[in-house]
Design a protein around this motif. Structure first.
Motif, short mmCIF file in Angstrom:
data_model
loop_
_atom_site.label_atom_id
_atom_site.label_comp_id
_atom_site.label_asym_id
_atom_site.label_seq_id
_atom_site.Cartn_x
_atom_site.Cartn_y
_atom_site.Cartn_z
N ALA A 17 0.84 -1.02 0.06
CA ALA A 17 0.06 -0.04 0.19
C ALA A 17 1.03 1.15 -0.16
CB ALA A 17 -0.84 0.09 1.20
N ALA A 75 2.88 1.14 -3.52
CA ALA A 75 2.28 1.18 -4.70
C ALA A 75 0.72 1.76 -4.52
CB ALA A 75 1.73 -0.31 -5.55
N GLY A 76 -0.01 1.44 -3.76
CA GLY A 76 -1.11 1.99 -3.32
C GLY A 76 -2.27 1.82 -4.11
N GLU A 108 4.69 -1.72 -8.57
CA GLU A 108 5.28 -0.68 -7.99
C GLU A 108 5.79 0.34 -8.85
OE1 GLU A 108 6.27 -2.90 -3.75
OE2 GLU A 108 7.93 -2.67 -5.46
N ALA A 154 2.94 2.29 -10.63
CA ALA A 154 2.37 3.21 -9.67
C ALA A 154 3.47 4.32 -9.38
CB ALA A 154 2.15 2.63 -8.56
N GLU A 155 4.71 4.11 -9.41
CA GLU A 155 5.54 5.42 -9.20
C GLU A 155 5.43 6.25 -10.46
OE1 GLU A 155 10.05 6.17 -7.89
OE2 GLU A 155 9.43 4.32 -8.07
N SER A 191 -1.11 5.90 -7.08
CA SER A 191 -1.67 5.46 -5.50
C SER A 191 -2.92 5.94 -5.09
CB SER A 191 -0.58 5.74 -4.52
OG SER A 191 -1.11 5.88 -3.29
#
Length: 309
Positions: free
Chosen positions: A252, A255-256, A298, A301-302, A307
């Motif tokens: 979470a 990445a969220g 990850e 998401a970044e 996120s």
């Protein structure tokens, strides 16, 4: 929040994350899963209007624990929130997905959430149907509706392999029966659970499931409601808090993205804008999640600021 990406970008990203899969290990406690190709790596991103793919996206694999979000949605639709959450809690456990200790320590002695094995077994016991065949038929029909793919079926080889190595899950069933959490024939309950885990899908199917959940239960092509919005929200919440087992908190933060994993190396993500992501990469990290798939999510998401937090 939306992913705006061309297919060549996704292909480059998948290629750059393949190295992470080498840090994982194919699970060896279920013989059928041990046969998986460690080099398999596929990803599909679907937002309803556009679908992009990278890697080996047509290769089938089994849902495994990804099926837990599907059975949870169906059980909530069948029985309602009150009945489901009398049998299973809503809290992250911080324990491995196969934990028995958490049941022994709990008061009342019920599973802490629907994403650990005990909780998923309790949820499966609530599916409507008067027989194993009827429950599996309804579950399969629901998966067909979510994916628009009626060719999805049970991988009997995987199911039989898991049934032959299901002592711990059977123990979880009997322990919960002794505390009134589940009822009836435990061998039949175990069969339904294992066969729901052995449903054979592709990355495209996972991405479609993620898109439906992300769109508050609506079909991305037609807008038709498949899952009631509140139930879709509950499912997404569990994906965030418990979907990556005892790595859920770390994922979470990094990445969220609401995501559920399976020990076949499957990952399904559901973004609030209705984008669904389906990934397979069989080598697992020490927490039981796809090593390469986690790295891909990850990184994605970044780079794309995905996120939800």
């Amino acid at each position: 929040m939306a992913i705006v990406m061309e297919e060549h970008e996704l292909r480059q990203l998948v290629q750059s994350c393949r190295f992470a899969a080498r840090n994982g290990k194919i699970p060896d406690y279920i013989p059928a899963l041990k046969k998986a190709d460690p080099g398999l790596f596929g990803c599909v991103v679907c937002n309803g209007e556009k679908t992009i793919t990278a890697g080996e996206v047509e290769e089938p694999f089994t849902l495994q624990s990804v099926s837990k979000i599907i059975s949870l949605a169906l059980a909530l639709m069948d029985k309602g929130e009150e009945a489901v959450f009398q049998k299973v809690g809503m809290e992250p456990s911080g324990d491995p997905f196969y934990t028995l200790q958490a049941l022994e320590e709990g008061r009342p002695s019920r599973p802490m959430n629907p994403m650990i094995n005990a909780g998923a077994l309790a949820v499966t016991s609530l599916l409507a149907g008067n027989s194993t065949e009827e429950k599996l038929g309804r579950l399969l029909a629901f998966v067909h509706e979510l994916t628009e793919n009626t060719s999805i079926n049970i991988c009997e080889e995987t199911a039989q392999s898991e049934l032959e190595h299901a002592d711990l899950n059977l123990a979880l069933c009997h322990y919960m029966k002794s505390h009134g959490v589940v009822h009836g024939n435990m061998e039949e309950l175990l069969e339904v659970y294992i066969k729901q885990c052995a449903l054979r899908v592709t990355c495209r199917d996972l991405a479609k499931i993620g898109s439906v959940i992300g769109r508050n239960g609506n079909d991305p092509a037609t807008g038709r409601s498949i899952i009631p919005p509140r139930i879709a929200r509950i499912v997404k919440t569990f994906m965030v808090t418990c979907g990556m087992y005892n790595a859920s908190g770390e994922f979470a933060i990094k990445a969220g993205i609401p995501t559920k994993s399976g020990i076949s190396g499957a990952l399904v993500s559901a973004l609030p804008d209705g984008t669904g992501i389906g990934i397979v990469s069989p080598p697992l990290d020490e927490k039981g999640n796809s090593a390469g798939g986690v790295k891909l999510l990850e990184t994605l998401a970044e780079r794309r600021k995905l996120s939800i937090f």
